[in-house]
Design a protein around this motif. Structure first.
Motif, PDB file in Angstrom:
ATOM      1  N   ASN A 165      11.083  16.955  72.224  1.00  0.00           N
ATOM      2  CA  ASN A 165      11.761  16.146  71.203  1.00  0.00           C
ATOM      3  C   ASN A 165      10.754  15.534  70.251  1.00  0.00           C
ATOM      4  OD1 ASN A 165      14.268  16.569  72.506  1.00  0.00           O
ATOM      5  ND2 ASN A 165      13.835  14.889  73.905  1.00  0.00           N
ATOM      6  N   ASP A 166      11.124  15.425  68.999  1.00  0.00           N
ATOM      7  CA  ASP A 166      10.297  14.756  67.997  1.00  0.00           C
ATOM      8  C   ASP A 166      10.208  13.269  68.320  1.00  0.00           C
ATOM      9  OD1 ASP A 166      10.036  17.128  66.574  1.00  0.00           O
ATOM     10  OD2 ASP A 166      11.748  16.686  65.285  1.00  0.00           O
TER      11      ASP A 166
ATOM     12  N   PRO B 132       2.346  13.774  67.433  1.00  0.00           N
ATOM     13  CA  PRO B 132       1.603  14.815  68.150  1.00  0.00           C
ATOM     14  C   PRO B 132       2.107  16.209  67.783  1.00  0.00           C
ATOM     15  CG  PRO B 132       3.273  13.886  69.585  1.00  0.00           C
ATOM     16  CD  PRO B 132       3.331  13.111  68.292  1.00  0.00           C
ATOM     17  N   GLU B 133       1.287  17.218  68.063  1.00  0.00           N
ATOM     18  CA  GLU B 133       1.705  18.601  67.841  1.00  0.00           C
ATOM     19  C   GLU B 133       2.924  18.949  68.686  1.00  0.00           C
ATOM     20  OE1 GLU B 133      -0.860  22.119  67.770  1.00  0.00           O
ATOM     21  OE2 GLU B 133      -2.473  20.754  67.133  1.00  0.00           O
ATOM     22  N   THR B 134       2.884  18.527  69.946  1.00  0.00           N
ATOM     23  CA  THR B 134       3.986  18.824  70.868  1.00  0.00           C
ATOM     24  C   THR B 134       4.247  17.576  71.712  1.00  0.00           C
ATOM     25  OG1 THR B 134       2.480  19.629  72.585  1.00  0.00           O
ATOM     26  CG2 THR B 134       3.353  21.279  71.052  1.00  0.00           C
TER      27      THR B 134
ATOM     28  N   PRO C 254       1.313  15.677  51.275  1.00  0.00           N
ATOM     29  CA  PRO C 254       2.134  16.821  51.695  1.00  0.00           C
ATOM     30  C   PRO C 254       1.394  17.661  52.739  1.00  0.00           C
ATOM     31  CG  PRO C 254       2.203  16.573  49.318  1.00  0.00           C
ATOM     32  CD  PRO C 254       1.148  15.615  49.833  1.00  0.00           C
ATOM     33  N   GLY C 255       2.129  18.081  53.762  1.00  0.00           N
ATOM     34  CA  GLY C 255       1.555  18.898  54.817  1.00  0.00           C
ATOM     35  C   GLY C 255       0.958  18.094  55.968  1.00  0.00           C
ATOM     36  N   HIS C 256       0.815  16.788  55.803  1.00  0.00           N
ATOM     37  CA  HIS C 256       0.307  15.910  56.861  1.00  0.00           C
ATOM     38  C   HIS C 256       1.378  15.782  57.944  1.00  0.00           C
ATOM     39  CE1 HIS C 256      -0.485  11.591  58.294  1.00  0.00           C
ATOM     40  NE2 HIS C 256      -1.509  12.293  58.728  1.00  0.00           N
ATOM     41  N   ARG C 257       1.002  15.941  59.208  1.00  0.00           N
ATOM     42  CA  ARG C 257       1.956  15.842  60.317  1.00  0.00           C
ATOM     43  C   ARG C 257       2.618  14.476  60.335  1.00  0.00           C
ATOM     44  NH1 ARG C 257      -1.075  16.993  64.879  1.00  0.00           N
ATOM     45  NH2 ARG C 257      -0.861  19.169  64.309  1.00  0.00           N
ATOM     46  N   GLY C 258       1.834  13.460  60.070  1.00  0.00           N
ATOM     47  CA  GLY C 258       2.403  12.129  59.892  1.00  0.00           C
ATOM     48  C   GLY C 258       2.187  11.173  61.043  1.00  0.00           C
TER      49      GLY C 258
ATOM     50  N   ARG D 113      13.919   6.993  58.745  1.00  0.00           N
ATOM     51  CA  ARG D 113      14.776   7.874  59.552  1.00  0.00           C
ATOM     52  C   ARG D 113      15.890   7.089  60.236  1.00  0.00           C
ATOM     53  NH1 ARG D 113      12.089  12.790  60.978  1.00  0.00           N
ATOM     54  NH2 ARG D 113      11.022  13.455  59.086  1.00  0.00           N
ATOM     55  N   ARG D 114      15.611   5.837  60.605  1.00  0.00           N
ATOM     56  CA  ARG D 114      16.604   4.987  61.267  1.00  0.00           C
ATOM     57  C   ARG D 114      16.439   3.566  60.771  1.00  0.00           C
ATOM     58  NH1 ARG D 114      14.346   8.481  64.124  1.00  0.00           N
ATOM     59  NH2 ARG D 114      15.555  10.075  65.166  1.00  0.00           N
TER      60      ARG D 114
END
Length: 120
Positions: free
Chosen positions: A117-118, A110-112, A81-85, A62-63
């Motif tokens: 912010n991500d 985390p979920e939130t 695929p589908g893993h939050r990561g 991403r960076r």
């Protein structure tokens, strides 16, 4: 240097083409990951086993930033695929056109977040 790291992540980690490792890593790679010994050969063995267990695993850069002989990447690692990561920061020291030293840090996504912010 930045392209070296992009190619290394894509070819060796994402595609599992560990036969290409000598194009990217010094034989006596200094490893700061607490779970890996020094050297290219142990890392290649780890990646081969990792790819067998998680064939769909992927690092998405991403960076990326470089300063002097260091390259820093901030990636999203997903096991399937589908893993939050997992957010991953890798630091590579380059010497004579090859990765000579490596550090990394990881944090599950985390979920939130309190800010909304991500983290990646």
């Amino acid at each position: 240097m930045s392209q070296l790291i992009r190619d290394y992540i894509e070819l060796v980690w994402n595609q599992g083409r560990t036969e290409e490792a000598e194009r990217f890593l010094t034989e006596d790679l200094i490893q700061h990951n607490p779970n890996l010994p020094n050297g290219r050969k142990p890392l290649v063995g780890f990646i081969d086993g990792f790819r067998k267990q998680l064939p769909e695993a992927r690092f998405e850069i991403r960076r990326l930033a470089a300063e002097g002989d260091l390259v820093f990447i901030h990636s999203l690692f997903t096991a399937q695929p589908g893993h939050r990561g997992t957010a991953v920061v890798d630091v590579f020291r380059i010497a004579n056109g090859l990765i000579a030293e490596h550090w990394d840090l990881r944090e599950d996504v985390p979920e939130t977040t309190a800010s909304g912010n991500d983290i990646v």
